[in-house]
Design a protein around this motif. Structure first.
Motif, mmCIF file in Angstrom:
data_model
loop_
_atom_site.group_PDB
_atom_site.id
_atom_site.type_symbol
_atom_site.label_atom_id
_atom_site.label_comp_id
_atom_site.label_asym_id
_atom_site.label_seq_id
_atom_site.Cartn_x
_atom_site.Cartn_y
_atom_site.Cartn_z
ATOM 1 N N PHE A 300 0.830 -1.195 0.000
ATOM 2 C CA PHE A 300 0.000 0.000 0.000
ATOM 3 C C PHE A 300 0.869 1.251 0.000
ATOM 4 O O PHE A 300 1.988 1.258 0.517
ATOM 5 C CB PHE A 300 -0.899 0.026 1.234
ATOM 6 N N GLY A 301 0.321 2.329 -0.602
ATOM 7 C CA GLY A 301 1.028 3.602 -0.608
ATOM 8 C C GLY A 301 0.104 4.713 -1.051
ATOM 9 O O GLY A 301 -1.126 4.584 -1.016
ATOM 10 N N GLY A 302 0.702 5.818 -1.473
ATOM 11 C CA GLY A 302 -0.052 6.999 -1.847
ATOM 12 C C GLY A 302 -0.282 7.898 -0.652
ATOM 13 O O GLY A 302 -0.139 7.473 0.503
ATOM 14 N N PRO A 303 -0.613 9.171 -0.878
ATOM 15 C CA PRO A 303 -0.784 10.133 0.212
ATOM 16 C C PRO A 303 -1.802 9.702 1.261
ATOM 17 O O PRO A 303 -1.636 9.990 2.448
ATOM 18 C CB PRO A 303 -1.224 11.404 -0.516
ATOM 19 N N ASP A 304 -2.866 8.985 0.825
ATOM 20 C CA ASP A 304 -3.886 8.551 1.781
ATOM 21 C C ASP A 304 -3.791 7.062 2.105
ATOM 22 O O ASP A 304 -4.634 6.520 2.819
ATOM 23 C CB ASP A 304 -5.281 8.883 1.255
ATOM 24 N N GLY A 305 -2.757 6.382 1.596
ATOM 25 C CA GLY A 305 -2.557 4.974 1.895
ATOM 26 C C GLY A 305 -3.518 4.026 1.219
ATOM 27 O O GLY A 305 -3.530 2.831 1.522
ATOM 28 N N ARG A 306 -4.330 4.507 0.264
ATOM 29 C CA ARG A 306 -5.357 3.669 -0.341
ATOM 30 C C ARG A 306 -4.999 3.148 -1.735
ATOM 31 O O ARG A 306 -5.836 2.544 -2.407
ATOM 32 C CB ARG A 306 -6.682 4.439 -0.411
ATOM 33 N N THR A 307 -3.773 3.386 -2.176
ATOM 34 C CA THR A 307 -3.335 2.849 -3.460
ATOM 35 C C THR A 307 -2.568 1.553 -3.226
ATOM 36 O O THR A 307 -1.585 1.530 -2.477
ATOM 37 C CB THR A 307 -2.435 3.847 -4.199
ATOM 38 N N LEU A 308 -3.025 0.472 -3.840
ATOM 39 C CA LEU A 308 -2.304 -0.795 -3.760
ATOM 40 C C LEU A 308 -1.410 -0.910 -4.979
ATOM 41 O O LEU A 308 -1.888 -0.875 -6.120
ATOM 42 C CB LEU A 308 -3.263 -1.983 -3.708
ATOM 43 N N TYR A 309 -0.109 -1.016 -4.760
ATOM 44 C CA TYR A 309 0.858 -1.224 -5.833
ATOM 45 C C TYR A 309 1.166 -2.715 -5.944
ATOM 46 O O TYR A 309 1.362 -3.397 -4.930
ATOM 47 C CB TYR A 309 2.143 -0.454 -5.551
ATOM 48 N N ILE A 310 1.218 -3.218 -7.171
ATOM 49 C CA ILE A 310 1.460 -4.632 -7.421
ATOM 50 C C ILE A 310 2.577 -4.765 -8.446
ATOM 51 O O ILE A 310 2.576 -4.079 -9.475
ATOM 52 C CB ILE A 310 0.191 -5.328 -7.974
ATOM 53 N N THR A 311 3.546 -5.622 -8.180
ATOM 54 C CA THR A 311 4.594 -5.931 -9.147
ATOM 55 C C THR A 311 4.199 -7.211 -9.873
ATOM 56 O O THR A 311 3.905 -8.226 -9.245
ATOM 57 C CB THR A 311 5.960 -6.088 -8.461
ATOM 58 N N SER A 312 4.191 -7.151 -11.210
ATOM 59 C CA SER A 312 3.651 -8.272 -11.967
ATOM 60 C C SER A 312 4.193 -8.245 -13.390
ATOM 61 O O SER A 312 4.703 -7.230 -13.861
ATOM 62 C CB SER A 312 2.119 -8.191 -11.981
ATOM 63 N N SER A 313 4.045 -9.375 -14.075
ATOM 64 C CA SER A 313 4.490 -9.467 -15.459
ATOM 65 C C SER A 313 3.622 -8.597 -16.367
ATOM 66 O O SER A 313 2.501 -8.223 -16.021
ATOM 67 C CB SER A 313 4.446 -10.914 -15.942
ATOM 68 N N VAL A 314 4.171 -8.284 -17.527
ATOM 69 C CA VAL A 314 3.501 -7.440 -18.507
ATOM 70 C C VAL A 314 3.306 -8.242 -19.787
ATOM 71 O O VAL A 314 4.193 -9.007 -20.196
ATOM 72 C CB VAL A 314 4.330 -6.163 -18.791
#
Length: 333
Positions: A300-314
């Motif tokens: 999780f991240g972003g100024p309000d903590g509500r963005t979920l970042y995911i590392t994944s294949s493209v």
């Protein structure tokens, strides 16, 4: 948070696109305040039972271990490349992402996989397979120190992912995915360890290929995913950081990295399915978040903590960073 080549042969599919030189993080995304409000009541974490994450940037080799630095408003990740040298060790760079679109090389030869920001916010802790240790990098000058060098005089296999408590106790997994051709000093065991005040202790040496590891927001429960058994275990955590009873929390295919939100919901990545499974603290399945075909980790991240970042294949090759907006803020570390 990070991870490995799994049970497949490592191949290079794309070159990481990173920019050299220092970039000053944007102040607009920074906050020193923790995202979780004690005693707060949160609603449903997902806007719908099936959420699709969007691609932010592709072109990386093999992304892992995202962690949010709320004091600078940036996301740190590991980008691992194909093995080199007679020992077959995978080089790894630490990448810094400043939303919405800036990517730079933060540490070129970090040797890292899973990452976590220390409780005091001054260091990024790293599961470092390059020298089979757990390390800490100063966020101010990028200097490196060793947190855990081995257990009972023996080198670890290849520390993979980690999570840290408010008191500094750090838990990490030690599968053998990045050991390469180096000697097996753990006697075939793949384990979960903790380190506190420089002392390394064993949590569990019976899990096949332990991988993702995460603490509940109150620090009283430790979750560990065993990729080799398709199971997520949970352990009670005592006030001194030692662990007690172990029970099965959930079963998913190829569990990889994980994170939690402020309500204690658990987000676990399935590498083989390219999904993030969302569970309530009781283990009830709440929904999924989709990314690329092979996902590795989430934070999780972003100024309000509500963005979920995911590392994944493209699609078409390589790895990328994805993101999805959710309803409940996360508990980054």
């Amino acid at each position: 948070m990070a991870h490995r080549t799994h049970r497949r042969k490592w191949t290079v599919t794309a070159a990481a696109i990173v920019l050299a030189g220092a970039v000053t993080p944007a102040a607009s995304g920074a906050t020193a305040d923790p995202p979780c409000t004690p005693g707060a009541t949160y609603g449903r974490p997902l806007p719908s039972p099936a959420v699709a994450a969007r691609l932010v940037r592709g072109g990386f080799t093999f992304l892992e271990g995202p962690t949010w630095d709320r004091r600078t408003g940036t996301l740190l990740m590991s980008d691992m490349r194909s093995p080199t040298g007679p020992q077959g060790v995978q080089p790894s760079a630490m990448i810094r992402h400043t939303p919405p679109a800036t990517f730079e090389t933060f540490i070129a030869d970090a040797g890292s996989n899973g990452l976590a920001i220390s409780a005091d916010g001054t260091r990024v802790l790293a599961a470092t397979h390059d020298n089979r240790t757990v390390s800490a990098y100063s966020l101010a000058d990028r200097s490196r120190t060793t947190i855990a060098a081995g257990y009972l005089g023996r080198a670890f296999n290849s520390p993979n992912d980690l999570t840290t408590a408010n008191d500094g106790t750090t838990y990490f997994t030690d599968p053998n995915y990045q050991r390469g051709n180096r000697p097996d000093e753990q006697g075939g065991r793949t384990s979960v360890f903790r380190v506190r005040d420089g002392v390394v202790g064993l949590v569990d040496d019976t899990l096949p290929q332990p991988n993702g590891v995460v603490l509940s927001p109150d620090g009283k429960t430790l979750y560990v995913g065993a990729t080799g058994a398709d199971v997520i275990m949970k352990y009670s955590v005592r006030p001194d950081g030692t662990t007690g009873d172990r029970t099965v929390f959930a079963n998913i295919r190829t569990p990889d990295g994980a994170t939690v939100d402020c309500a204690g919901n658990v987000y676990w990545v399935s590498n083989g399915e390219g999904l993030v499974y969302v569970f309530s603290p009781t283990g009830a399945r709440l929904g999924t978040i989709s990314a690329g075909r092979n996902s590795t980790n989430a934070a999780f991240g972003g100024p309000d903590g509500r963005t979920l970042y995911i590392t994944s294949s493209v699609s078409g090759g390589g790895y990328g960073l994805y993101q999805a907006r959710l309803n409940v803020p996360g508990n980054p570390y």
